[in-house]
Scaffold this motif. Structure first.
Motif, short mmCIF file in Angstrom:
data_model
loop_
_atom_site.label_atom_id
_atom_site.label_comp_id
_atom_site.label_asym_id
_atom_site.label_seq_id
_atom_site.Cartn_x
_atom_site.Cartn_y
_atom_site.Cartn_z
N TYR A 1 0.84 -1.20 0.00
CA TYR A 1 0.00 0.00 0.00
C TYR A 1 0.88 1.25 0.00
N HIS A 2 1.88 1.27 0.89
CA HIS A 2 2.76 2.44 0.99
C HIS A 2 3.58 2.64 -0.29
N ALA A 3 4.01 1.54 -0.90
CA ALA A 3 4.77 1.64 -2.16
C ALA A 3 3.87 2.20 -3.27
N ALA A 4 2.63 1.75 -3.32
CA ALA A 4 1.70 2.24 -4.34
C ALA A 4 1.38 3.72 -4.12
N ARG A 5 1.24 4.12 -2.88
CA ARG A 5 0.98 5.55 -2.59
C ARG A 5 2.20 6.40 -2.98
N ASP A 6 3.40 5.89 -2.73
CA ASP A 6 4.62 6.60 -3.13
C ASP A 6 4.68 6.72 -4.65
N GLU A 7 4.34 5.64 -5.34
CA GLU A 7 4.30 5.66 -6.81
C GLU A 7 3.27 6.67 -7.31
N GLN A 8 2.14 6.75 -6.63
CA GLN A 8 1.11 7.72 -7.01
C GLN A 8 1.63 9.15 -6.86
N SER A 9 2.34 9.40 -5.80
CA SER A 9 2.90 10.73 -5.56
C SER A 9 3.89 11.11 -6.66
N LYS A 10 4.74 10.18 -7.05
CA LYS A 10 5.72 10.44 -8.11
C LYS A 10 5.01 10.65 -9.45
N LEU A 11 3.98 9.88 -9.71
CA LEU A 11 3.22 10.02 -10.95
C LEU A 11 2.56 11.39 -11.02
N GLU A 12 1.96 11.83 -9.94
CA GLU A 12 1.29 13.14 -9.92
C GLU A 12 2.31 14.27 -10.08
N ALA A 13 3.50 14.10 -9.51
CA ALA A 13 4.55 15.12 -9.67
C ALA A 13 5.00 15.21 -11.12
N ARG A 14 5.14 14.05 -11.79
CA ARG A 14 5.53 14.05 -13.20
C ARG A 14 4.42 14.67 -14.07
N ILE A 15 3.17 14.37 -13.76
CA ILE A 15 2.06 14.96 -14.50
C ILE A 15 2.09 16.48 -14.36
N GLN A 16 2.31 16.97 -13.16
CA GLN A 16 2.39 18.42 -12.94
C GLN A 16 3.57 19.02 -13.69
N GLN A 17 4.73 18.36 -13.64
CA GLN A 17 5.92 18.85 -14.34
C GLN A 17 5.67 18.94 -15.84
N LEU A 18 5.10 17.89 -16.42
CA LEU A 18 4.83 17.88 -17.86
C LEU A 18 3.78 18.92 -18.24
N THR A 19 2.75 19.06 -17.42
CA THR A 19 1.69 20.04 -17.69
C THR A 19 2.28 21.44 -17.77
N GLU A 20 3.11 21.80 -16.80
CA GLU A 20 3.72 23.13 -16.78
C GLU A 20 4.71 23.31 -17.93
#
Length: 161
Positions: free
Chosen positions: A49-68
């Motif tokens: 669960y914690h690994a998946a949440r960490d992966e989700q956090s990294k994915l959202e950061a990459r989405i934000q980086q690409l969007t900007e």
């Protein structure tokens, strides 16, 4: 402060496709892993669960980086081969006496072409110092540690993807 970043059309298309994938299938896959791990019970000691949440956090950061990055991108072909340093050019220079070659633009533009090529944004100290200057010009900039760095431009060429 909004910084416009130069990208080739190919880089822009590749990054747009990555953003689309991450925003749709990527998010769905991570949410499914979180839900599956949540079904396993006690979340305090659930490593999956914690690994998946960490992966989700990294994915959202990459989405934000690409969007900007894509929102503020200047997309187009490399500039004219006129010897003037500008976004989309590869600059060859003597930097404090040492030979250096770098692209003025985005790391994302060069990653598939030459992963070893140094890349500086237009707003970086060295990028801002050389923009608008031509072969033979000498400029300087203040490094983050406060020292003055001297740059002599020896060659400028359009970036080729």
């Amino acid at each position: 402060m909004v910084t416009e970043t130069w990208l080739t059309q190919e880089s822009y298309d590749r990054l747009s496709a990555e953003l689309e994938h991450l925003s749709t299938e990527g998010r769905a896959e991570v949410v499914a892993r979180i839900d599956a791990a949540r079904q396993e019970g006690d979340l305090k000691e659930n490593g999956g669960y914690h690994a998946a949440r960490d992966e989700q956090s990294k994915l959202e950061a990459r989405i934000q980086q690409l969007t900007e990055l894509l929102r503020d991108a200047q997309v187009g072909e490399a500039p004219a081969d006129d010897g003037v340093a500008e976004p989309g050019t590869v600059v060859h220079a003597k930097v404090d006496g040492k030979d250096m070659t770098f692209l003025i633009g985005s790391r994302e533009a060069a990653v598939d072409v030459d992963p070893a090529l140094k890349v500086f944004s237009e707003s970086s100290p060295i990028g801002a110092a050389v923009i608008g200057h031509k072969v033979g010009d000498s400029v300087s900039y203040e490094a983050p540690n406060g020292s003055t760095v001297k740059v002599k431009i020896t060659e400028v060429e359009p970036f080729r993807s």
